[in-house]
Design a protein around this motif. Sequence first.
Motif, mmCIF file in Angstrom:
data_model
loop_
_atom_site.group_PDB
_atom_site.id
_atom_site.type_symbol
_atom_site.label_atom_id
_atom_site.label_comp_id
_atom_site.label_asym_id
_atom_site.label_seq_id
_atom_site.Cartn_x
_atom_site.Cartn_y
_atom_site.Cartn_z
ATOM 1 N N UNK A 153 44.070 37.457 71.040
ATOM 2 C CA UNK A 153 45.390 38.101 71.089
ATOM 3 C C UNK A 153 45.802 38.403 72.527
ATOM 4 N N UNK A 154 44.836 38.760 73.355
ATOM 5 C CA UNK A 154 45.143 39.042 74.758
ATOM 6 C C UNK A 154 45.721 37.810 75.451
ATOM 7 N N UNK A 155 45.323 36.630 74.986
ATOM 8 C CA UNK A 155 45.819 35.380 75.563
ATOM 9 C C UNK A 155 47.179 34.988 74.981
ATOM 10 N N UNK A 156 47.464 35.427 73.768
ATOM 11 C CA UNK A 156 48.703 35.040 73.095
ATOM 12 C C UNK A 156 49.860 35.966 73.443
ATOM 13 N N UNK A 157 49.586 37.257 73.607
ATOM 14 C CA UNK A 157 50.662 38.239 73.835
ATOM 15 C C UNK A 157 51.580 37.849 75.000
ATOM 16 N N UNK A 158 51.067 37.339 76.146
ATOM 17 C CA UNK A 158 51.989 36.957 77.234
ATOM 18 C C UNK A 158 52.906 35.790 76.868
ATOM 19 N N UNK A 159 52.658 35.127 75.743
ATOM 20 C CA UNK A 159 53.499 34.005 75.326
ATOM 21 C C UNK A 159 54.630 34.444 74.395
ATOM 22 N N UNK A 160 54.591 35.709 73.960
ATOM 23 C CA UNK A 160 55.589 36.199 73.017
ATOM 24 C C UNK A 160 56.807 36.752 73.752
ATOM 25 N N UNK A 161 57.939 36.745 73.047
ATOM 26 C CA UNK A 161 59.148 37.390 73.532
ATOM 27 C C UNK A 161 59.451 38.588 72.636
ATOM 28 N N UNK A 162 60.205 39.528 73.152
ATOM 29 C CA UNK A 162 60.532 40.738 72.387
ATOM 30 C C UNK A 162 61.242 40.353 71.082
ATOM 31 N N UNK A 163 60.725 40.863 69.972
ATOM 32 C CA UNK A 163 61.304 40.574 68.673
ATOM 33 C C UNK A 163 60.671 39.399 67.970
ATOM 34 N N UNK A 164 59.839 38.643 68.662
ATOM 35 C CA UNK A 164 59.198 37.466 68.055
ATOM 36 C C UNK A 164 58.040 37.895 67.158
ATOM 37 N N UNK A 165 57.879 37.178 66.036
ATOM 38 C CA UNK A 165 56.756 37.373 65.130
ATOM 39 C C UNK A 165 55.980 36.060 65.076
ATOM 40 N N UNK A 166 54.667 36.137 65.248
ATOM 41 C CA UNK A 166 53.850 34.922 65.273
ATOM 42 C C UNK A 166 52.594 35.119 64.449
ATOM 43 N N UNK A 167 52.104 34.004 63.935
ATOM 44 C CA UNK A 167 50.800 33.979 63.275
ATOM 45 C C UNK A 167 49.819 33.336 64.248
#
Length: 396
Positions: A120-134
């Motif tokens: 998750x620490x590696x994925x969080x910087x790839x998210x944008x505000x409001x985005x939901x990911x699996x």
Amino acid sequence: MDTEKSSSSSFEDLTNAEDTKDIRKVAAEEAASGDGTPASAPEDEKKEVEEDPEDECDILGNKQLIKRTIKKPPQEEARRPVRGELVTLNLTGKLDNGKVVEDEKNFQCHVGDYEVIQGLDMVVPMLRIGEVAQVSVDPRFGYGSLGLKKDGETDYLVPPDSHLTYEIELLDIKYEDFADLKSFEILRKYGTRKKERANFFYKRSEFTTAIHLYRRALDFLDNRDGDPESEFDKEDLELSNSDTQALLEDRLIVYNNLAMTQIKIAAFDAALQSVEHVLRCQPNNSKALYRKGRILEGKADTQGAIKLLQKVATLEPDNRAVQSDLARLFIKARREEHNEKEMYQKMLGQAKKMEQKTATRQKQPLVENSKLKLLGYLMGSILIGVAGVAIYRYKY
């Protein structure tokens, strides 16, 4: 934990997908009718063209960490978090059998500070505000071969080598400057959170990660770079005496834990610096004295270690662990003394042998000279005898 490198990155795959989209577009235009009206593409092909290739991303290119977009951010240009920023998340983690093992709402953490599993620490910087990911997480980037147990329980919450699937939503990103950290409560809250997470990794024998988190805890608990004797500068907080004392006590606990972790990886010089921070404020801190003794033993100063453990034994006479270590050090010291004597005896024995060889070499020329003299006397006597006989015969 090092991330595995792969020759086939997901970025290369995305480029190929874009190329494929362009080829399909050209083909559709070339198939236009004679009157110039473009022919309509099949429905399935339209769906493929409209499909966003970023909906699924194999982050490492080896299927060990996969991000799938469930809900796109409301604003396509919404920014992504960077390392060190405070993020607010909703996250739910499940095993392959559907059992929920983590469920957090409005969970706050700093990006890159190991406050969530590495995947998750590696994925969080790839998210944008409001985005939901699996996020599909291989055991290597989850809880690994150790799994996860609740404190004080024997049953596993996450069994060893378990694959995990998370649903994660990025709610907010906040960059914190000094103005955001002027509160004593915030500083202590963040420092305590980093310390507890470091303790978690220490128990798992992940010492390098634990050291990083202990140092991050000191960033919040010590705004004078760990030096209790240094003066406050213009940006340092003006705390009450009770608040200052509370931060000091928390800071010394972290330094003690940091020293113990550094001992585990044989970083004795760094551990000595950590423990000295404690002893400068609390000269009779038994834990710090004990750990300094361990450090000196690691640096081959057995006598120095014995003196410190004797002081600890005086402060804690009922501590059996200290008594046991002290007895072991006495035995070690006697063994070292015996080995040292043997070494000196061998050195002296070699020196005596060298002296004897030198004396023997000096005597050999004297013996040879005496033999030559004796031979000369003998030859002279023979010559005199022969000459006498010759003279006698000549006269008579």
